[in-house]
Every structure is written in C-alpha cells, then in structure tokens.
Design a protein around this motif. Sequence first.
Motif, short mmCIF file in Angstrom:
data_model
loop_
_atom_site.label_atom_id
_atom_site.label_comp_id
_atom_site.label_asym_id
_atom_site.label_seq_id
_atom_site.Cartn_x
_atom_site.Cartn_y
_atom_site.Cartn_z
N ALA A 18 28.22 50.21 33.26
CA ALA A 18 27.57 51.49 32.99
C ALA A 18 26.49 51.82 34.01
O ALA A 18 26.28 52.99 34.35
CB ALA A 18 26.96 51.48 31.59
N SER A 19 25.80 50.80 34.52
CA SER A 19 24.71 51.02 35.48
C SER A 19 24.39 49.69 36.14
O SER A 19 24.97 48.66 35.79
CB SER A 19 23.46 51.58 34.78
OG SER A 19 22.96 50.63 33.84
N GLY A 20 23.46 49.71 37.06
CA GLY A 20 23.09 48.46 37.71
C GLY A 20 22.05 48.67 38.79
O GLY A 20 21.39 49.72 38.86
N ALA A 21 21.91 47.67 39.64
CA ALA A 21 20.98 47.74 40.77
C ALA A 21 21.52 46.87 41.89
O ALA A 21 22.18 45.86 41.64
CB ALA A 21 19.59 47.26 40.35
N ILE A 22 21.25 47.28 43.12
CA ILE A 22 21.69 46.49 44.27
C ILE A 22 20.58 46.48 45.30
O ILE A 22 19.92 47.49 45.55
CB ILE A 22 23.00 47.06 44.86
CG1 ILE A 22 23.57 46.10 45.92
CG2 ILE A 22 22.80 48.46 45.43
CD1 ILE A 22 25.00 46.42 46.33
#
Length: 282
Positions: free
Chosen positions: A36-40
């Motif tokens: 659904a979402s995240g961070a990189i």
Amino acid sequence: MNGNWAPFNRCPVDDPAMLAADGSVNIAICVASHSASGAIKLGNTEATTGANDLQFGVVRNAQTGESKIVAPAGGAIVGDPADIPGGLLGLMCPSGVPVVSGICNQLADNTLNRVIATVESAGTPANFDLTAGMQSGKTIVDIPVRIHLQNPFLGSKCYIGTTSNPVVLRPQNVTVPAFGNQRFDANGAANTRGALNRVALTGNSQGDSAFAVPGVSGCGPLTLGELNWAVNLKTSLPSAAGKNHLVLNDTATYTAGLATPGSSAPHAGQALSDNWHLGVAQ
C-alpha cells in the motif's frame, strides 16, 4: 472485483512458457504482491512511496524444483509516482558551477522544482522462493528496477539504474505473515471444490537494506547526461550496499493456479489461461 482473481489482473497466462506447462512435470502459477505504501532511501535521498504492484508468472519443474519466472509484457512491477522531497533544489542545489546555479536560480516556480520518481521494471525478476514468503528474514525474490526521475531540466531519460546495471531489490518479510488458502471457481467465487487454488500471505511489512545503487544516467535537458555529475554529487550516488534501504508497508502476496494441475495434463497451462480469462475482465 473478480473475487479471488482480483490480485492477478496482469498475470502473463498467455506467454508461451506458461501455456506450455503440462501440469505434470511443469506447473504454472500466477504470483502477485501488493504494497500500500512504503519508503526508499537511495544514497542520501529518501522518499515516501505510494502503492507498488508486482506480478509475474512462475513455471515450476516438479522434478527438479527449478522455477522459471515469466514477466508480464509491460514489466513485472508497477509503482505509483512519488515526489522527491525538496525537488530539484534537493537533488542539485546549491552549486558553484554556473550551468547548475543558473538552473537553481530558476526554481522559485514549484512546477519547475518538482521531481517525480517512478519505479520501473529493469528486467525479469529471479529466484522466487514461495517458502521464504511464508517466513521472515529470507529473500523472497530478486527484483531488478530502475527509477525514472522526471523534471523539465532533467529531460525525459534521467534514471537511477539501467536495464544493464539495475538496482536489484531483494525484499524479505519483517515479520511472519498470516497464511490463508482458498479454493475457488473460474469466476473468482469461493468454492471448497473449485478447480483453482489461491494462497494468501498477508498482514506484514517487507524490507531490504542490502542493495547497492548505481549513479544516474541520461540526466539533462539534452538527455545526454550533462547533469549526471551534479545529481550524483548532491545525492551521494553511486551508493554501496548497506547504505540504502527499502520498506514496503502492509504487503499482501498471493499465488494462484490449478488446484490439481495433473488432472488437466498435458494442457494445464492452457486450462489456467482459460480460467483466468473467464474470471478476469480485460
């Protein structure tokens, strides 16, 4: 929508390798993983990501245990565009180099400053391990990607990573996911005696902090890479393994295939395709 088929709208069931699966020696399945979402974090630049959808087919040899991954025609991964914090000011500015500082001085307009990053497939995934997907701390699949950076000053071909030198993400479950198993009919409706079977691994997050990141290429209004050095310098790219990380929130991974592929041998691949077309609106 489409019941149990819902996660598999891009499964490459009509690929020759999938159609050739006989159901006795070679077994074809669809694989889908959604976040659904995240961070990189790449170098010293970190961005919040939107939804990411990974889909591919697998043809597994029941005798050797080897698996061949088949990517959809448009690529295995589809990611929502994400804004890079700080935009072009954050990627290149300030700078004492006249050509770069000249660009920096024009960035009061938010439209010109905005940088959109989109994750794209840079090759076919490899080394899919469904067993690892049921555990934590083990690599589930290798995913080669490149990140498209879009801004008027960066041109149309500015990428982190390339098809020949991609960023290879190897996500692992942070915690053990919940396991679910569902038989269903061709229309996607649940049926304990249905011809198809779906495995669901849900309720967890995934991550990777061991991948390396190459430098950018093709960045500049002429798409000749004239601004590569400026972006690389400000973002600390290339970045060695261990200095970057990926987090995928609320992941859900599914596999689907014939419940008893041997009963459709030697045309199990075609049977999977026929069922998929009946159940998935195209």
